[in-house]
Structure formats: structure tokens, C-alpha cells
Motif scaffolding. Structure first.
Motif, PDB file in Angstrom:
ATOM      1  N   ASN A 114      88.287  45.031  77.803  1.00 29.45           N
ATOM      2  CA  ASN A 114      87.226  44.873  78.193  1.00 29.45           C
ATOM      3  C   ASN A 114      86.388  46.243  79.138  1.00 29.45           C
ATOM      4  OD1 ASN A 114      87.867  42.375  79.095  1.00 29.45           O
ATOM      5  ND2 ASN A 114      90.038  43.260  80.156  1.00 29.45           N
ATOM      6  N   ASN A 115      86.644  47.546  78.495  1.00 31.43           N
ATOM      7  CA  ASN A 115      85.850  48.394  78.438  1.00 31.43           C
ATOM      8  C   ASN A 115      84.988  49.020  77.435  1.00 31.43           C
ATOM      9  OD1 ASN A 115      86.699  48.530  81.405  1.00 31.43           O
ATOM     10  ND2 ASN A 115      88.437  49.601  80.618  1.00 31.43           N
ATOM     11  N   SER A 116      84.769  48.343  76.467  1.00 30.79           N
ATOM     12  CA  SER A 116      84.208  49.316  75.462  1.00 30.79           C
ATOM     13  C   SER A 116      82.796  48.412  75.681  1.00 30.79           C
ATOM     14  CB  SER A 116      84.828  48.462  74.105  1.00 30.79           C
ATOM     15  OG  SER A 116      85.189  46.518  73.527  1.00 30.79           O
ATOM     16  N   ASP A 117      82.232  48.709  74.045  1.00 31.40           N
ATOM     17  CA  ASP A 117      81.036  47.117  73.558  1.00 31.40           C
ATOM     18  C   ASP A 117      80.934  46.061  73.213  1.00 31.40           C
ATOM     19  OD1 ASP A 117      79.785  49.864  74.133  1.00 31.40           O
ATOM     20  OD2 ASP A 117      79.508  50.673  72.233  1.00 31.40           O
ATOM     21  N   LYS A 118      82.467  45.573  72.955  1.00 34.42           N
ATOM     22  CA  LYS A 118      83.203  44.588  72.405  1.00 34.42           C
ATOM     23  C   LYS A 118      82.334  44.175  71.654  1.00 34.42           C
ATOM     24  CE  LYS A 118      83.335  42.539  77.544  1.00 34.42           C
ATOM     25  NZ  LYS A 118      83.188  44.013  77.721  1.00 34.42           N
ATOM     26  N   SER A 119      82.637  45.503  69.720  1.00 33.30           N
ATOM     27  CA  SER A 119      81.953  45.394  68.939  1.00 33.30           C
ATOM     28  C   SER A 119      82.555  44.916  68.400  1.00 33.30           C
ATOM     29  CB  SER A 119      81.367  46.814  68.452  1.00 33.30           C
ATOM     30  OG  SER A 119      82.402  47.342  67.822  1.00 33.30           O
ATOM     31  N   ALA A 120      82.502  44.408  66.776  1.00 37.70           N
ATOM     32  CA  ALA A 120      83.532  43.591  65.898  1.00 37.70           C
ATOM     33  C   ALA A 120      84.648  44.395  65.412  1.00 37.70           C
ATOM     34  CB  ALA A 120      82.424  43.083  64.603  1.00 37.70           C
ATOM     35  N   ALA A 121      84.751  45.642  64.968  1.00 39.18           N
ATOM     36  CA  ALA A 121      86.122  46.924  65.153  1.00 39.18           C
ATOM     37  C   ALA A 121      86.301  46.869  66.396  1.00 39.18           C
ATOM     38  CB  ALA A 121      85.168  48.137  65.294  1.00 39.18           C
ATOM     39  N   ASN A 137      95.328  32.005  71.372  1.00 32.53           N
ATOM     40  CA  ASN A 137      95.656  32.284  70.893  1.00 32.53           C
ATOM     41  C   ASN A 137      95.181  33.145  69.596  1.00 32.53           C
ATOM     42  OD1 ASN A 137      97.837  34.028  68.919  1.00 32.53           O
ATOM     43  ND2 ASN A 137      98.619  32.176  68.463  1.00 32.53           N
ATOM     44  N   ILE A 138      94.409  34.332  69.654  1.00 37.08           N
ATOM     45  CA  ILE A 138      93.657  35.433  69.102  1.00 37.08           C
ATOM     46  C   ILE A 138      94.414  35.707  67.420  1.00 37.08           C
ATOM     47  CG2 ILE A 138      91.910  35.644  70.681  1.00 37.08           C
ATOM     48  CD1 ILE A 138      93.420  38.970  71.237  1.00 37.08           C
ATOM     49  N   ALA A 139      95.811  35.569  68.003  1.00 33.80           N
ATOM     50  CA  ALA A 139      96.286  36.542  66.480  1.00 33.80           C
ATOM     51  C   ALA A 139      96.105  35.305  65.275  1.00 33.80           C
ATOM     52  CB  ALA A 139      97.777  36.575  66.381  1.00 33.80           C
ATOM     53  N   THR A 140      95.872  34.283  66.126  1.00 35.18           N
ATOM     54  CA  THR A 140      95.837  32.935  64.212  1.00 35.18           C
ATOM     55  C   THR A 140      94.446  32.456  64.436  1.00 35.18           C
ATOM     56  OG1 THR A 140      96.692  31.388  65.904  1.00 35.18           O
ATOM     57  CG2 THR A 140      98.034  32.509  64.759  1.00 35.18           C
ATOM     58  N   ALA A 141      93.555  33.003  64.829  1.00 31.80           N
ATOM     59  CA  ALA A 141      91.824  32.448  64.665  1.00 31.80           C
ATOM     60  C   ALA A 141      91.452  33.043  63.648  1.00 31.80           C
ATOM     61  CB  ALA A 141      91.681  33.551  66.494  1.00 31.80           C
ATOM     62  N   THR A 142      90.440  32.042  63.372  1.00 31.43           N
ATOM     63  CA  THR A 142      89.652  32.133  62.666  1.00 31.43           C
ATOM     64  C   THR A 142      88.426  32.078  62.868  1.00 31.43           C
ATOM     65  OG1 THR A 142      89.341  29.698  62.249  1.00 31.43           O
ATOM     66  CG2 THR A 142      90.804  30.286  61.394  1.00 31.43           C
ATOM     67  N   ALA A 143      87.515  31.850  61.718  1.00 31.97           N
ATOM     68  CA  ALA A 143      85.978  32.333  61.903  1.00 31.97           C
ATOM     69  C   ALA A 143      85.420  31.197  62.918  1.00 31.97           C
ATOM     70  CB  ALA A 143      85.515  32.889  60.300  1.00 31.97           C
ATOM     71  N   ASP A 144      85.401  30.532  62.479  1.00 32.12           N
ATOM     72  CA  ASP A 144      85.341  29.318  63.315  1.00 32.12           C
ATOM     73  C   ASP A 144      86.101  29.001  65.043  1.00 32.12           C
ATOM     74  OD1 ASP A 144      84.035  28.408  60.925  1.00 32.12           O
ATOM     75  OD2 ASP A 144      85.249  27.024  60.334  1.00 32.12           O
ATOM     76  N   ASN A 145      86.924  29.411  65.032  1.00 34.52           N
ATOM     77  CA  ASN A 145      87.427  29.575  66.377  1.00 34.52           C
ATOM     78  C   ASN A 145      87.225  30.880  67.343  1.00 34.52           C
ATOM     79  OD1 ASN A 145      89.808  29.928  65.706  1.00 34.52           O
ATOM     80  ND2 ASN A 145      90.415  28.466  65.372  1.00 34.52           N
ATOM     81  N   LEU A 146      87.238  31.481  66.847  1.00 38.09           N
ATOM     82  CA  LEU A 146      87.370  32.776  67.297  1.00 38.09           C
ATOM     83  C   LEU A 146      86.653  33.008  69.184  1.00 38.09           C
ATOM     84  CD1 LEU A 146      88.688  35.952  67.279  1.00 38.09           C
ATOM     85  CD2 LEU A 146      87.308  36.519  65.972  1.00 38.09           C
ATOM     86  N   SER A 147      85.362  33.149  68.118  1.00 46.22           N
ATOM     87  CA  SER A 147      84.679  32.839  69.590  1.00 46.22           C
ATOM     88  C   SER A 147      84.962  32.711  71.063  1.00 46.22           C
ATOM     89  CB  SER A 147      82.997  32.563  69.168  1.00 46.22           C
ATOM     90  OG  SER A 147      82.816  33.290  70.050  1.00 46.22           O
ATOM     91  N   ALA A 148      85.817  30.926  71.157  1.00 42.58           N
ATOM     92  CA  ALA A 148      85.758  30.253  71.877  1.00 42.58           C
ATOM     93  C   ALA A 148      87.124  30.050  72.337  1.00 42.58           C
ATOM     94  CB  ALA A 148      86.097  28.892  71.652  1.00 42.58           C
ATOM     95  N   ARG A 149      88.389  30.889  71.288  1.00 45.81           N
ATOM     96  CA  ARG A 149      89.271  31.878  71.953  1.00 45.81           C
ATOM     97  C   ARG A 149      89.493  32.715  72.589  1.00 45.81           C
ATOM     98  NH1 ARG A 149      94.430  30.052  66.987  1.00 45.81           N
ATOM     99  NH2 ARG A 149      93.860  27.770  67.018  1.00 45.81           N
ATOM    100  N   LEU A 150      88.759  33.730  71.805  1.00 48.02           N
ATOM    101  CA  LEU A 150      89.013  34.826  72.940  1.00 48.02           C
ATOM    102  C   LEU A 150      88.332  34.976  73.983  1.00 48.02           C
ATOM    103  CD1 LEU A 150      88.702  38.817  72.812  1.00 48.02           C
ATOM    104  CD2 LEU A 150      86.599  38.123  71.710  1.00 48.02           C
ATOM    105  N   ALA A 151      87.104  34.390  74.094  1.00 48.06           N
ATOM    106  CA  ALA A 151      86.286  33.795  75.251  1.00 48.06           C
ATOM    107  C   ALA A 151      87.954  32.968  77.170  1.00 48.06           C
ATOM    108  CB  ALA A 151      85.421  33.008  75.231  1.00 48.06           C
ATOM    109  N   ALA A 152      88.155  32.635  75.502  1.00 49.99           N
ATOM    110  CA  ALA A 152      89.768  31.591  76.408  1.00 49.99           C
ATOM    111  C   ALA A 152      90.842  32.735  76.488  1.00 49.99           C
ATOM    112  CB  ALA A 152      90.510  30.318  76.107  1.00 49.99           C
ATOM    113  N   PHE A 153      91.121  33.315  76.123  1.00 46.38           N
ATOM    114  CA  PHE A 153      92.181  34.718  75.878  1.00 46.38           C
ATOM    115  C   PHE A 153      92.319  35.810  77.168  1.00 46.38           C
ATOM    116  CE2 PHE A 153      93.582  38.614  74.830  1.00 46.38           C
ATOM    117  CZ  PHE A 153      94.868  38.468  74.332  1.00 46.38           C
ATOM    118  N   LEU A 154      90.432  35.896  77.553  1.00 46.20           N
ATOM    119  CA  LEU A 154      89.982  36.826  78.331  1.00 46.20           C
ATOM    120  C   LEU A 154      89.824  36.591  79.737  1.00 46.20           C
ATOM    121  CD1 LEU A 154      87.220  38.474  76.331  1.00 46.20           C
ATOM    122  CD2 LEU A 154      89.464  39.538  76.981  1.00 46.20           C
ATOM    123  N   ALA A 155      90.351  34.823  79.382  1.00 43.54           N
ATOM    124  CA  ALA A 155      90.104  34.419  81.266  1.00 43.54           C
ATOM    125  C   ALA A 155      91.191  34.128  81.420  1.00 43.54           C
ATOM    126  CB  ALA A 155      89.345  33.171  80.808  1.00 43.54           C
ATOM    127  N   ALA A 156      92.475  33.528  80.228  1.00 44.80           N
ATOM    128  CA  ALA A 156      93.997  33.533  80.828  1.00 44.80           C
ATOM    129  C   ALA A 156      94.054  34.377  81.769  1.00 44.80           C
ATOM    130  CB  ALA A 156      94.644  33.608  79.598  1.00 44.80           C
TER     131      ALA A 156
END
Length: 821
Positions: free
Chosen positions: A474-481, A516-535
């Protein structure tokens, strides 16, 4: 096969021998050895029974003689009473009283001796029957043994019951059959006890009636009522005299009123002095003829003497437990009393404890020593000092439990129960061990993962680490890395990394797929990450403590529940902890009904109880001996208590005679003082106070006093009707006349027999009870004699080697009357 066994046994026991020249082993088979031993035991028991039966016959003869003597004693006591009433010399009266008391005590001593002999004989008989029963356990597959066992324990004996009733109108007492009501006892053992109990009940009623007859003196009651008649007449005379005095006073002028007041005051003083003088004379008479003897009796009641009886070694621990239970009951009763008497003094508290026998219980318990197994023994005997009343209370408190232990038991059945309980304990121990093994393995697996993921270190657990990774992201630039670092941290948290177990294995936590970002794919990573951070944290990581319902934790909780411990426990309960909890009526956390711990420890309890029951049954002869020893002491205590009662009755008569001597004078002077006081109260309105604050008598004050006196006259002559409830209150004169009539009628009823005192009704009731008990004894004796003869027949067959089929004893046909009917 059984015939061959008996044939060989008969040859061996009959002394027949055969010489064998070959090298054959000549040892007896085990069955023959058992049979030989069983017969020897039965012969010994048979001899013991015969001795006991002879003693019972002698004791019965003594009881029968005591019953005959009772009738003679009643006649003798009635003659002494007549002589006492007609005697004119006071010394002669005292001598006759002493003679009556001496005869009473002599007869009771003979009756106690007969009772004691009967009880001992009966207990010896019970002991012998118990030994027969134990011996029968060694005789296998024998019809006579089975028939004898059934006769001793199971055969039902029915008998007619009788009842005693009192007509509430006439007080007439009758004895009759209690309709179709019958009593039933099981086995010859039960029949013998029932017969002995009824005989003892008969003896007890005879005792009670003799003591009641001595304590209750109808002529003394007549004298008491006659004195009361004179007292009421004296009170009436004083009331009539007072009324006349009141009428005279209202005619006195104002000038003479104060002088009359002083005259009445002087009469009151004289009456009070006379009353005091009578009280002094009565106190002097009591001091000379009663008080000293009463104090002696009080000292006798408070006196402590030796209280002891022998306790067979094998039942000493059981007796200790009985006494301890009795003390617990007494402690509870004292505690309840103390709660309801919060202001009780220390002296009252100690007196209450003594009354309940608590100090004596404590002394008895202190005499016992305890061994390493926790068993108590009275190695130096049971000997304490106690009052007769305390002895009686303690005997009553422990006797019932000892009687229960002395009951003959089915030893073979109890032995079977003990074996079944042992088998159940063994099987449940296997279940217990298996459940413990499963629980320990589950606890080890959970604890290993728990520590590997550092949940035991505050701030360093994988839960804290993954939360830190989210904060870093949350404190990072939120890069791919940065995203990759967060996803890898979350994967490690959930699944471990080879060293760590991961949260899913630890307690089964799994996040919802949409976060669950641990099992996310390229197609759903963005949605899952947003939901993960909001949970919230619980949805992303589970609870802070790894106690979700899955993984190692679920296995642990299920194993703990099955075993009977809590999920945080790592040490199994011991049986000692279980026992301690049982004693305090508490429950071990987790060890609830149905768990392996509960089931196994309960089985251990039941096995221990079964062993104790078997040992008690095996020791029944010792319990019977202890009961006999207690009852011997009980007879002595009863004799001591009854002697004190007789002495108290004699003293009560002395006191009553002294009080009667002064009753009329005392009542007269008391009534005079009271009446003069009432007159003075009425006149007081017109009389100057002592300090003359009223000055001279005024006309108004005089008029008020006269009004008061007239009201007093009305209260003596008239009657009043309550407007509230319609109750009529009689005037003093009418009320006194009514009281005189009441006591005169009571005296007349006593003299012509139309009125019976409560004690007289009780004596008549007891006489009827004696008749009923005699009827009951006759019925039971007939049944007993027939059953006892059958027992002898079976014993003869068993000890003589007969193999014929047992013959059932004859029983009366339905409707056939027993000798008592």
C-alpha cells in the motif's frame, strides 16, 4: 456325568480304598477335591446353623416368659397403685413408689436380657445362613444346592397383615385383619429377619407400655385436675369479692375517696407479701425434696461413660466411612442451624454441636489410622466417652447403614458383576489409549505448524508478516514487481514454503475466490487484487489466532473432544484428578459424558464399586457380627435411658405434689394482687400524684374515677359483642364460672371413665399392638418352621450325599388359614 461324580465322591468319602499296583498317578481330580471341600464347608455351616437354632429356641422361650411376666407385672403395678392411693402415711407412699420403680426396672432388665439373647441368636442364625450361601457357590450343577439357594434367597413367603384402629368418637381400640392386605418376604433369610423384627417390635411395645404405665398415673391426673378446680374456684371467689369491693367504692364520698385508695393499696401490698411468702415456702419445699434430686438427674444425663464395641478387622474401613458420612450429615445440620441462628453464643454453638454428636464423631474418626492404600483401621479399638443420649443418637445414625451391609447378598452374582465391570474397564481402557494416541498425534502436528509459523511469538507470526506485506504494498509505487512481491508473500502465508506449513494446513483457512490473489490469473488479477485490498483482515487472512474449523486445528479439536480434554490441554487427566472432581461435585473441562476419558474413568468407578460390593458381601458375616455388637451396646444404652426416664417420672410426681400443695394459695394471692391493682388503676384519676402535683381531689377528677370504676364493674358483670366479627367476650365473673365448670366436668369424666387422657389411649393402643404382633408372630412362625424344616432336608441331602430329586415344601392351599387365623 454328575452320577459318576457322586459315585466316586461317595467311595472316597466313605473310606473305601483300592490298591493300585501300576504306576498310575493317584492324585484326586480337581472336581473331587472341590466337592470334598464344599461338603466340609457345608458341614461346618450346618453345625453352626443347628447351634444358632438351639439358641433361638431358648431365646424364644425367654421372650414367651417375658410376655407372661408382663401380664403379672401389670397386675402387680395396679395393686401397688391402689395401695399408694389408700396409704395415709407419707413414708408408706414413698416406699410404695420406690417398690413400683424397683419392680419396673427389674422386669425391664429381664426383658432386655431376653431381647439381647434373641437378637444374638438371630444374628448367629443369619451368619450361619450366609456361610451356607457362600459354601453353595462352590457346589456346581447340583439340584439340591440350587433348591437350597432358591429357598434361602428367592422363594416368596406371603402372610396376612393385621391392623390396629381407634374409633375417633369412642376411642375404642380394635385389632383385625387388614382386609386382603398381605406382606411378602423373599427367602428364608428374609423370613427369619422379618420374624425377628416383629418379635423385637413386640418387646419394644411392651417396654414402652410399662414405662408409660409408670409415668402416666391416672389418679395423679385426677388429683391435678381436682387442684385446678380448687384454683379456679379460688379465682372466682376473688373476682366476686373484687366486684363487691368495686360496688362499695362507688358509694364513697369525695372526702373519703383518698383514704379508701390507701386502704386498697395496703390490701394489694398484703396480697403481694402473702404471695411472696408462699413462693418462699414452695421454693424451700422444692429445695428440700426436689431440687437436689433434679440436679443429680441432670448430672446423670450429662455424665459420660465408655462407649465401645468390637469392629471386625475386615469391615473397619467400611465402618469408618459410615461414621464419616454420619458426621458429614451432622455438620450439614449444624451449618443450617447456625445460619438460622446468627445470634447464637459460643456456648450455644458448642451445646448444639454436642447435641448433634459432632465431638464424639470427631473423636471416633481420630481413633482410626490410615494405610498407604487409603484404608482406615481401628487398630486400638473403638472406645470413646459419651452421654447416654449421644450414644443413642450415634447408634441411630450408623445402625441402618450397618444393617444394610449385614444383608445377605448373592455372592455369585456380585462376583459376576465384578468380572463384567472389570471387562468393561479393560475394553474402555483400549478405547481410552487409542483416543489418547490420536489426540497426542493431532496436538503434535498442530503445535509443530503453530511454532513453525511463529504464532507463539508476538509480532513475528506469518499472520503479522503477511499483514506487513500488504502494508508495504500500500505504501509502494504498486509496480508489477510490488504486485509480485505481495502475491508471493500471500502464497507463502497460505501454502508455506517447504519450511513453513502455511495457514491452510494449520487451520483450514481459505479466502474466497474473488479475493484470492494467490491463485489469480492474468485475466482476473486486477479485479481480485482490488477486491483483496478492499476486504477486511478476517476475510483475507482468517482470525489472528489459527483456530478456524479445518486443517490441523480441526483434527486437534475433534481428537480432544473424543478423548475428553480441551483444545489447549496437552496433558491428559489422571484418575486422581477425576476422583477429586467427583468428591467436590465438579466437572473436569472437556471430560464430558461420552468422551473416552469420561467413559474409562466411569468404568473404573463402577469396577471399584463392584469390587467393594463383592468384598462387603464376602464380609457379610463380619458385618453381622458388628451389627450384633452394636445392638448389644444399644440394649445397654436403652436400659440406661429408660432408667433415667423412670427416675424423671418419679421426680415429676414429687414436683407436681409440691406445686399442688401451694397452688390454691398462690392463685388466690396472685388474683387478689391483680384485682386490687385494677381497682387502684381505676381510682387513680381522682387521687393526687405522689408529688402532689394534682393537689386536692377535684369534683371532675372524682367523677372520672367513679366512671372508671363503673366501667370495671360492667367488665366483671356483663359481656360484650364485637361489631366487627360478632365475637362475644364474657365478663370476668362469667368467664371464671365457665372455667370452674370446665374443670369440674373434666374431673367427672376422669372419674366415671367417659374421658380418656392421651396417655391412656396410647396405652390401650399399645395393648392392641401387642395383640396384633402376637398374631403376626404366630403366622410368621408357622411359615418359618416349615421353611426351616425344608432347609434341613436340603442340607441333609447335600451333606449326606443323596442324589434324589429335591421335594418342594408344602404350602397352604389358597384360602387355607394359618394357625393364627
Amino acid at each position: 456325568m454328575r452320577k459318576w461324580t457322586y459315585l466316586v465322591a461317595a467311595l472316597l468319602m466313605g473310606g473305601v480304598s483300592t490298591s493300585l499296583t501300576s504306576c498310575i498317578d493317584n492324585d484326586e481330580p480337581a472336581g473331587i477335591t472341590d466337592l470334598r471341600g464344599a461338603k466340609a464347608e457345608l458341614l461346618r455351616a450346618k453345625a453352626q446353623v443347628e447351634l444358632a437354632e438351639a439358641a433361638i429356641r431358648n431365646a424364644n422361650a425367654a421372650i414367651q416368659q417375658a410376655k407372661a411376666d408382663y401380664l403379672q407385672e401389670k397386675v402387680a403395678q395396679e395393686k401397688l397403685t391402689t395401695d399408694y392411693l389408700t396409704a395415709k402415711n407419707e413414708d408408706k407412699k414413698i416406699a410404695l413408689q420406690q417398690q413400683a420403680a424397683l419392680r419396673e426396672q427389674t422386669y425391664l432388665a429381664q426383658l432386655y436380657a431376653a431381647q439381647t439373647a434373641a437378637k444374638q441368636a438371630e444374628l448367629d442364625y443369619q451368619t450361619a445362613l450366609a456361610k451356607i450361601e457362600i459354601s453353595l457357590a462352590t457346589v456346581k450343577d447340583d439340584a439340591y444346592a440350587e433348591a437350597l439357594y432358591d429357598l434361602l434367597n428367592n422363594k416368596a413367603f406371603n402372610y396376612q397383615k393385621y391392623k390396629v384402629s381407634i374409633d375417633p368418637t369412642t376411642n375404642k381400640v380394635t385389632v383385625e385383619k387388614d382386609g386382603t392386605a398381605t406382606g411378602t418376604v423373599q427367602g428364608l433369610i428374609g423370613l427369619s429377619k422379618e420374624l425377628a423384627t416383629v418379635k423385637q417390635d413386640l418387646a419394644n411395645v411392651i417396654q414402652q407400655n410399662l414405662i408409660l404405665g409408670y409415668k402416666f398415673d391416672k389418679d395423679a391426673l385426677k388429683n391435678d385436675v381436682a387442684v385446678e378446680v380448687e384454683v379456679k374456684k379460688a379465682e372466682l371467689a376473688v373476682s366476686e369479692k373484687t366486684l363487691a369491693e368495686l360496688k362499695e367504692i362507688i358509694g364513697i364520698s369525695l372526702d373519703d375517696f383518698e383514704a379508701k385508695y390507701q386502704e386498697i393499696a395496703d390490701k394489694k401490698k398484703e396480697a403481694e407479701n402473702n404471695k411472696t411468702n408462699v413462693s418462699i415456702e414452695k421454693a424451700k419445699d422444692l429445695a428440700e425434696n426436689y431440687d437436689g434430686k433434679a440436679q443429680e438427674l441432670k448430672n446423670k444425663r450429662a455424665a459420660e461413660s465408655e462407649f465401645t464395641f468390637d469392629i471386625p478387622a475386615d469391615v473397619q474401613d467400611g465402618f469408618y466411612q459410615i461414621v464419616n458420612n454420619a458426621k458429614t450429615d451432622a455438620d450439614t445440620e449444624y451449618s443450617n442451624w447456625e445460619t438460622t441462628n446468627p445470634s447464637a453464643t459460643d456456648e450455644q454453638k458448642e451445646a448444639k454441636k454436642k447435641e448433634l454428636g459432632i465431638p464424639t464423631y470427631e473423636t471416633i474418626l481420630k481413633l482410626a489410622t490410615v494405610n498407604a492404600e487409603g484404608e482406615y483401621a481401628f487398630t486400638n479399638g473403638m472406645k470413646v466417652n459419651a452421654t447416654a443420649a449421644t450414644k443413642q443418637d450415634i447408634i441411630e445414625a450408623v445402625k441402618e447403614d450397618v444393617e444394610e451391609k449385614a444383608e445377605a447378598q448373592d455372592v455369585a452374582l456380585l462376583e459376576q458383576d465384578m468380572k463384567l465391570a472389570e471387562e468393561a474397564e479393560t475394553e474402555l481402557k483400549k478405547t481410552f489409549d487409542a483416543a489418547e494416541k490420536t489426540w497426542k498425534a493431532a496436538a503434535a502436528a498442530y503445535d509443530k505448524a503453530y511454532k513453525a509459523d511463529k504464532y507463539h511469538i508476538t509480532g513475528q507470526s506469518e499472520y503479522d508478516v503477511v499483514k506487513g506485506a500488504v502494508e508495504t504494498y500500500n505504501n509502494s509505487d504498486k509496480s508489477a514487481a510490488d504486485q509480485t512481491a505481495l502475491i508471493n508473500a500471500y502464497k507463502k502465508y497460505l501454502n508455506g514454503d517447504g519450511t513453513l506449513e502455511g495457514r491452510t494446513k494449520l487451520d483450514g483457512f481459505k479466502p474466497a475466490d474473488n479475493i484470492n490473489i494467490a491463485t489469480a490469473t492474468a485475466d482476473n488479477l486486477s479485479a481480485r487484487l482490488a477486491a483483496f485490498l478492499a476486504a477486511n483482515d478476517d476475510d483475507r487472512f482468517g482470525t489472528a489466532a489459527p483456530t478456524m474449523n479445518g486443517g490441523y486445528y480441526k483434527a486437534l479439536t475433534e481428537a480432544a473432544d473424543d478423548f475428553g480434554v480441551t483444545d489447549v490441554q496437552r496433558t491428559a487427566y489422571t484418575y486422581e484428578e477425576w476422583t477429586a472432581a467427583q468428591e467436590t461435585s465438579t466437572t473436569l473441562p472437556g471430560a464430558t459424558s461420552g468422551t473416552a476419558t469420561f467413559n474409562y474413568f466411569t468404568a473404573m468407578d463402577e469396577h471399584a464399586e463392584a469390587v467393594k460390593a463383592y468384598e462387603d458381601a464376602a464380609n457379610v458375616a463380619d458385618w453381622v457380627t458388628l451389627l450384633a455388637n452394636i445392638e448389644k451396646v444399644e440394649e445397654a444404652v436403652l436400659a440406661e435411658t429408660n432408667a433415667l426416664q423412670l427416675e424423671e417420672a418419679a421426680l415429676d410426681k414429687v414436683k407436681a405434689e409440691i406445686e399442688a400443695k401451694y397452688a390454691v394459695q398462690d392463685a388466690t394471692y396472685d388474683a387478689e394482687a391483680t384485682s386490687y391493682g385494677e381497682i387502684l388503676d381505676a381510682m387513680a384519676a381522682a387521687v393526687p400524684d405522689v408529688d402532689n402535683s394534682l393537689g386536692v381531689i377535684t369534683q371532675a377528677n372524682y367523677d372520672q374515677a367513679i366512671a372508671n370504676l363503673k366501667a370495671k364493674i360492667a367488665s366483671y358483670e356483663g359481656a360484650s359483642l364485637s361489631e366487627t366479627d360478632g365475637t362475644i367476650t364474657l365478663g370476668t365473673i362469667s368467664q371464671k364460672k365457665q372455667e370452674v365448670a370446665l374443670y369440674e366436668n373434666l374431673l367427672k369424666g376422669l372419674e366415671d371413665g367417659s374421658y380418656q387422657a392421651e396417655e391412656e389411649i396410647l396405652k390401650n393402643y399399645n395393648d392392641a399392638l401387642i395383640e396384633a404382633y402376637n398374631m403376626q408372630i404366630e403366622v410368621l412362625q408357622a411359615l418359618f418352621d416349615k421353611a426351616n424344616a425344608q432347609k434341613d432336608s436340603y442340607m441333609e441331602a447335600l451333606t449326606g450325599g443323596s442324589t434324589s430329586t429335591p421335594v418342594e415344601p408344602e404350602t397352604p392351599a389358597e384360602g387355607e388359614e394359618t394357625p393364627a387365623e
